[in-house]
Design a protein around this motif. Structure first.
Motif, PDB file in Angstrom:
ATOM      1  N   VAL A  40       0.863  -1.173   0.000  1.00 19.94           N
ATOM      2  CA  VAL A  40       0.000   0.000   0.000  1.00 19.94           C
ATOM      3  C   VAL A  40       0.898   1.222   0.000  1.00 19.94           C
ATOM      4  CG1 VAL A  40      -1.886  -1.171   1.159  1.00 19.94           C
ATOM      5  CG2 VAL A  40      -0.184   0.024   2.521  1.00 19.94           C
ATOM      6  N   PRO A  41       0.444   2.324  -0.563  1.00 23.59           N
ATOM      7  CA  PRO A  41       1.283   3.529  -0.642  1.00 23.59           C
ATOM      8  C   PRO A  41       1.800   3.933   0.738  1.00 23.59           C
ATOM      9  CG  PRO A  41      -0.647   3.784  -2.012  1.00 23.59           C
ATOM     10  CD  PRO A  41      -0.851   2.516  -1.241  1.00 23.59           C
ATOM     11  N   GLY A  42       3.101   4.210   0.795  1.00 26.22           N
ATOM     12  CA  GLY A  42       3.717   4.643   2.039  1.00 26.22           C
ATOM     13  C   GLY A  42       4.231   3.516   2.903  1.00 26.22           C
ATOM     14  N   ASN A  43       3.908   2.284   2.519  1.00 29.59           N
ATOM     15  CA  ASN A  43       4.363   1.128   3.297  1.00 29.59           C
ATOM     16  C   ASN A  43       5.340   0.285   2.484  1.00 29.59           C
ATOM     17  OD1 ASN A  43       2.531   2.041   5.150  1.00 29.59           O
ATOM     18  ND2 ASN A  43       1.370   0.142   5.285  1.00 29.59           N
ATOM     19  N   GLU A  44       6.091  -0.541   3.193  1.00 27.65           N
ATOM     20  CA  GLU A  44       6.987  -1.459   2.500  1.00 27.65           C
ATOM     21  C   GLU A  44       6.190  -2.600   1.879  1.00 27.65           C
ATOM     22  OE1 GLU A  44      10.966  -0.890   5.328  1.00 27.65           O
ATOM     23  OE2 GLU A  44       9.938  -2.814   5.228  1.00 27.65           O
ATOM     24  N   ARG A  45       6.791  -3.193   0.856  1.00 30.68           N
ATOM     25  CA  ARG A  45       6.179  -4.356   0.228  1.00 30.68           C
ATOM     26  C   ARG A  45       6.259  -5.531   1.205  1.00 30.68           C
ATOM     27  NH1 ARG A  45       7.440  -5.047  -6.058  1.00 30.68           N
ATOM     28  NH2 ARG A  45       6.782  -2.874  -5.839  1.00 30.68           N
ATOM     29  N   GLU A  46       5.145  -6.188   1.424  1.00 38.86           N
ATOM     30  CA  GLU A  46       5.116  -7.288   2.391  1.00 38.86           C
ATOM     31  C   GLU A  46       4.743  -8.602   1.726  1.00 38.86           C
ATOM     32  OE1 GLU A  46       2.178  -6.296   5.353  1.00 38.86           O
ATOM     33  OE2 GLU A  46       0.533  -7.005   4.110  1.00 38.86           O
ATOM     34  N   GLY A  47       5.296  -9.650   2.276  1.00 38.72           N
ATOM     35  CA  GLY A  47       5.036 -10.971   1.730  1.00 38.72           C
ATOM     36  C   GLY A  47       3.668 -11.478   2.120  1.00 38.72           C
ATOM     37  N   GLY A  48       2.981 -12.091   1.131  1.00 45.68           N
ATOM     38  CA  GLY A  48       1.690 -12.679   1.409  1.00 45.68           C
ATOM     39  C   GLY A  48       1.769 -14.192   1.430  1.00 45.68           C
ATOM     40  N   ALA A  49       2.408 -14.751   0.405  1.00 47.39           N
ATOM     41  CA  ALA A  49       2.511 -16.205   0.297  1.00 47.39           C
ATOM     42  C   ALA A  49       3.624 -16.577  -0.666  1.00 47.39           C
ATOM     43  CB  ALA A  49       1.190 -16.799  -0.192  1.00 47.39           C
ATOM     44  N   THR A  50       4.226 -17.741  -0.428  1.00 43.87           N
ATOM     45  CA  THR A  50       5.207 -18.277  -1.365  1.00 43.87           C
ATOM     46  C   THR A  50       4.910 -19.746  -1.621  1.00 43.87           C
ATOM     47  OG1 THR A  50       6.720 -18.822   0.445  1.00 43.87           O
ATOM     48  CG2 THR A  50       7.100 -16.739  -0.690  1.00 43.87           C
ATOM     49  N   ILE A  51       5.374 -20.225  -2.761  1.00 43.15           N
ATOM     50  CA  ILE A  51       5.261 -21.637  -3.102  1.00 43.15           C
ATOM     51  C   ILE A  51       6.571 -22.076  -3.737  1.00 43.15           C
ATOM     52  CG2 ILE A  51       4.119 -21.126  -5.320  1.00 43.15           C
ATOM     53  CD1 ILE A  51       2.513 -23.758  -4.860  1.00 43.15           C
ATOM     54  N   ALA A  52       7.155 -23.125  -3.178  1.00 47.63           N
ATOM     55  CA  ALA A  52       8.423 -23.631  -3.693  1.00 47.63           C
ATOM     56  C   ALA A  52       8.189 -24.487  -4.934  1.00 47.63           C
ATOM     57  CB  ALA A  52       9.113 -24.445  -2.608  1.00 47.63           C
ATOM     58  N   SER A  53       9.255 -24.807  -5.629  1.00 49.53           N
ATOM     59  CA  SER A  53       9.127 -25.594  -6.863  1.00 49.53           C
ATOM     60  C   SER A  53       8.496 -26.954  -6.587  1.00 49.53           C
ATOM     61  CB  SER A  53      10.489 -25.763  -7.537  1.00 49.53           C
ATOM     62  OG  SER A  53      11.378 -26.454  -6.682  1.00 49.53           O
ATOM     63  N   GLY A  54       8.721 -27.484  -5.379  1.00 50.88           N
ATOM     64  CA  GLY A  54       8.138 -28.768  -5.008  1.00 50.88           C
ATOM     65  C   GLY A  54       6.729 -28.672  -4.465  1.00 50.88           C
ATOM     66  N   GLY A  55       6.234 -27.446  -4.288  1.00 48.45           N
ATOM     67  CA  GLY A  55       4.850 -27.242  -3.866  1.00 48.45           C
ATOM     68  C   GLY A  55       4.659 -26.809  -2.433  1.00 48.45           C
ATOM     69  N   THR A  56       5.736 -26.757  -1.645  1.00 47.82           N
ATOM     70  CA  THR A  56       5.604 -26.322  -0.249  1.00 47.82           C
ATOM     71  C   THR A  56       5.198 -24.856  -0.201  1.00 47.82           C
ATOM     72  OG1 THR A  56       7.260 -27.919   0.482  1.00 47.82           O
ATOM     73  CG2 THR A  56       6.791 -26.074   1.950  1.00 47.82           C
ATOM     74  N   THR A  57       4.210 -24.554   0.623  1.00 47.30           N
ATOM     75  CA  THR A  57       3.687 -23.196   0.701  1.00 47.30           C
ATOM     76  C   THR A  57       3.968 -22.569   2.070  1.00 47.30           C
ATOM     77  OG1 THR A  57       1.530 -24.018   1.407  1.00 47.30           O
ATOM     78  CG2 THR A  57       1.852 -23.664  -0.954  1.00 47.30           C
ATOM     79  N   LYS A  58       3.937 -21.232   2.072  1.00 48.51           N
ATOM     80  CA  LYS A  58       4.118 -20.489   3.312  1.00 48.51           C
ATOM     81  C   LYS A  58       3.266 -19.238   3.205  1.00 48.51           C
ATOM     82  CE  LYS A  58       7.711 -18.964   6.508  1.00 48.51           C
ATOM     83  NZ  LYS A  58       9.184 -18.955   6.759  1.00 48.51           N
ATOM     84  N   TYR A  59       2.630 -18.872   4.324  1.00 47.49           N
ATOM     85  CA  TYR A  59       1.718 -17.733   4.324  1.00 47.49           C
ATOM     86  C   TYR A  59       2.029 -16.770   5.464  1.00 47.49           C
ATOM     87  CZ  TYR A  59      -1.180 -20.672   1.295  1.00 47.49           C
ATOM     88  OH  TYR A  59      -1.642 -21.444   0.268  1.00 47.49           O
ATOM     89  N   ALA A  60       1.698 -15.507   5.219  1.00 42.03           N
ATOM     90  CA  ALA A  60       1.735 -14.530   6.296  1.00 42.03           C
ATOM     91  C   ALA A  60       0.602 -14.861   7.265  1.00 42.03           C
ATOM     92  CB  ALA A  60       1.556 -13.126   5.732  1.00 42.03           C
ATOM     93  N   ASP A  61       0.820 -14.586   8.552  1.00 39.00           N
ATOM     94  CA  ASP A  61      -0.222 -14.860   9.541  1.00 39.00           C
ATOM     95  C   ASP A  61      -1.513 -14.120   9.215  1.00 39.00           C
ATOM     96  OD1 ASP A  61       2.039 -15.018  12.409  1.00 39.00           O
ATOM     97  OD2 ASP A  61       1.442 -16.538  10.947  1.00 39.00           O
ATOM     98  N   SER A  62      -1.374 -12.944   8.617  1.00 33.21           N
ATOM     99  CA  SER A  62      -2.543 -12.106   8.336  1.00 33.21           C
ATOM    100  C   SER A  62      -3.453 -12.690   7.267  1.00 33.21           C
ATOM    101  CB  SER A  62      -2.096 -10.703   7.924  1.00 33.21           C
ATOM    102  OG  SER A  62      -1.277 -10.761   6.771  1.00 33.21           O
ATOM    103  N   VAL A  63      -2.950 -13.613   6.460  1.00 37.53           N
ATOM    104  CA  VAL A  63      -3.764 -14.176   5.375  1.00 37.53           C
ATOM    105  C   VAL A  63      -3.981 -15.675   5.510  1.00 37.53           C
ATOM    106  CG1 VAL A  63      -2.860 -12.399   3.832  1.00 37.53           C
ATOM    107  CG2 VAL A  63      -1.870 -14.697   3.763  1.00 37.53           C
ATOM    108  N   LYS A  64      -3.319 -16.284   6.482  1.00 36.60           N
ATOM    109  CA  LYS A  64      -3.407 -17.737   6.659  1.00 36.60           C
ATOM    110  C   LYS A  64      -4.856 -18.149   6.895  1.00 36.60           C
ATOM    111  CE  LYS A  64       0.172 -19.179   8.699  1.00 36.60           C
ATOM    112  NZ  LYS A  64       1.190 -19.480   9.730  1.00 36.60           N
ATOM    113  N   GLY A  65      -5.295 -19.166   6.175  1.00 37.79           N
ATOM    114  CA  GLY A  65      -6.667 -19.641   6.303  1.00 37.79           C
ATOM    115  C   GLY A  65      -7.643 -18.937   5.381  1.00 37.79           C
ATOM    116  N   ARG A  66      -7.221 -17.830   4.795  1.00 33.96           N
ATOM    117  CA  ARG A  66      -8.093 -17.079   3.885  1.00 33.96           C
ATOM    118  C   ARG A  66      -7.566 -17.078   2.461  1.00 33.96           C
ATOM    119  NH1 ARG A  66      -8.675 -11.801   4.448  1.00 33.96           N
ATOM    120  NH2 ARG A  66      -6.611 -11.452   5.380  1.00 33.96           N
ATOM    121  N   PHE A  67      -6.246 -17.101   2.299  1.00 32.13           N
ATOM    122  CA  PHE A  67      -5.628 -17.069   0.979  1.00 32.13           C
ATOM    123  C   PHE A  67      -5.008 -18.432   0.674  1.00 32.13           C
ATOM    124  CE2 PHE A  67      -4.497 -12.234   0.723  1.00 32.13           C
ATOM    125  CZ  PHE A  67      -5.794 -11.925   1.049  1.00 32.13           C
TER     126      PHE A  67
END
Length: 129
Positions: A40-67
Motif C-alpha cells: 500500500v502507498p507509504g508502506n513497505e512491500r510485504e510478503g503474502g505467500a510463497t510456493i516452492a518448486s516442489g509445492g511447499t507453501t508459506k503464508y503470512a499470519d494475516s492471510v493464513k486460512g483465507r488465501f
C-alpha cells in the motif's frame, strides 16, 4: 528473459473473494520459488505467500486460512485465491519469482523482496467495507 503478468484484481466488498493470476514466460526450468507480495502507498512491500518448486507453501499470519497460493506448471501460471477479504487486504498485489529448486531457500525468502529477481507490474485489489 522471465516475464510475469498479473491479472484478476478488482473491487469487492468485505467478505468477498478475488482470484489473482500470474502468467509467466521465458522460464528456463520449472525450478522456481514463486511468491505474492502486496503493498500500500507509504508502506513497505510485504510478503503474502510463497510456493516452492516442489509445492511447499508459506503464508503470512494475516492471510493464513483465507488465501491459497497454487500453481499450474503446464500453464506456467501462479494463482492466489483470496477469500473472506477484509478492507485491510486492499493493496497492489505483485507476483515475484526467483530460480531455485531449494525449498529451504524459498521458505527463508518469504517476505524478503530482495531475494526475488523477477517481478510483475502488479494488480490492484480493493476491498470496501
Amino acid at each position: 528473459q522471465v516475464q510475469l503478468v498479473e491479472s484478476g484484481g478488482g473491487s469487492v466488498q468485505a467478505g468477498g473473494s478475488l482470484r489473482l493470476s500470474c502468467a509467466a514466460s521465458g522460464y528456463t526450468s520449472v525450478s522456481y520459488c514463486m511468491g505474492w507480495f502486496r503493498q500500500v502507498p507509504g508502506n513497505e512491500r510485504e510478503g503474502g505467500a510463497t510456493i516452492a518448486s516442489g509445492g511447499t507453501t508459506k503464508y503470512a499470519d494475516s492471510v493464513k486460512g483465507r488465501f491459497t497460493i497454487s500453481k499450474d506448471n503446464a500453464k506456467s501460471t501462479l494463482y492466489l485465491q483470496m477469500s473472506s477479504l477484509k478492507p485491510e487486504d486492499t493493496a497492489m498485489y505483485y507476483c515475484a519469482a526467483v530460480q531455485t529448486a531449494s525449498t529451504y531457500y524459498c521458505g527463508t525468502s518469504f517476505g524478503l523482496p530482495a531475494r526475488f529477481l523477477h517481478w510483475g507490474q502488479g494488480t490492484q485489489g480493493t476491498v470496501s467495507s
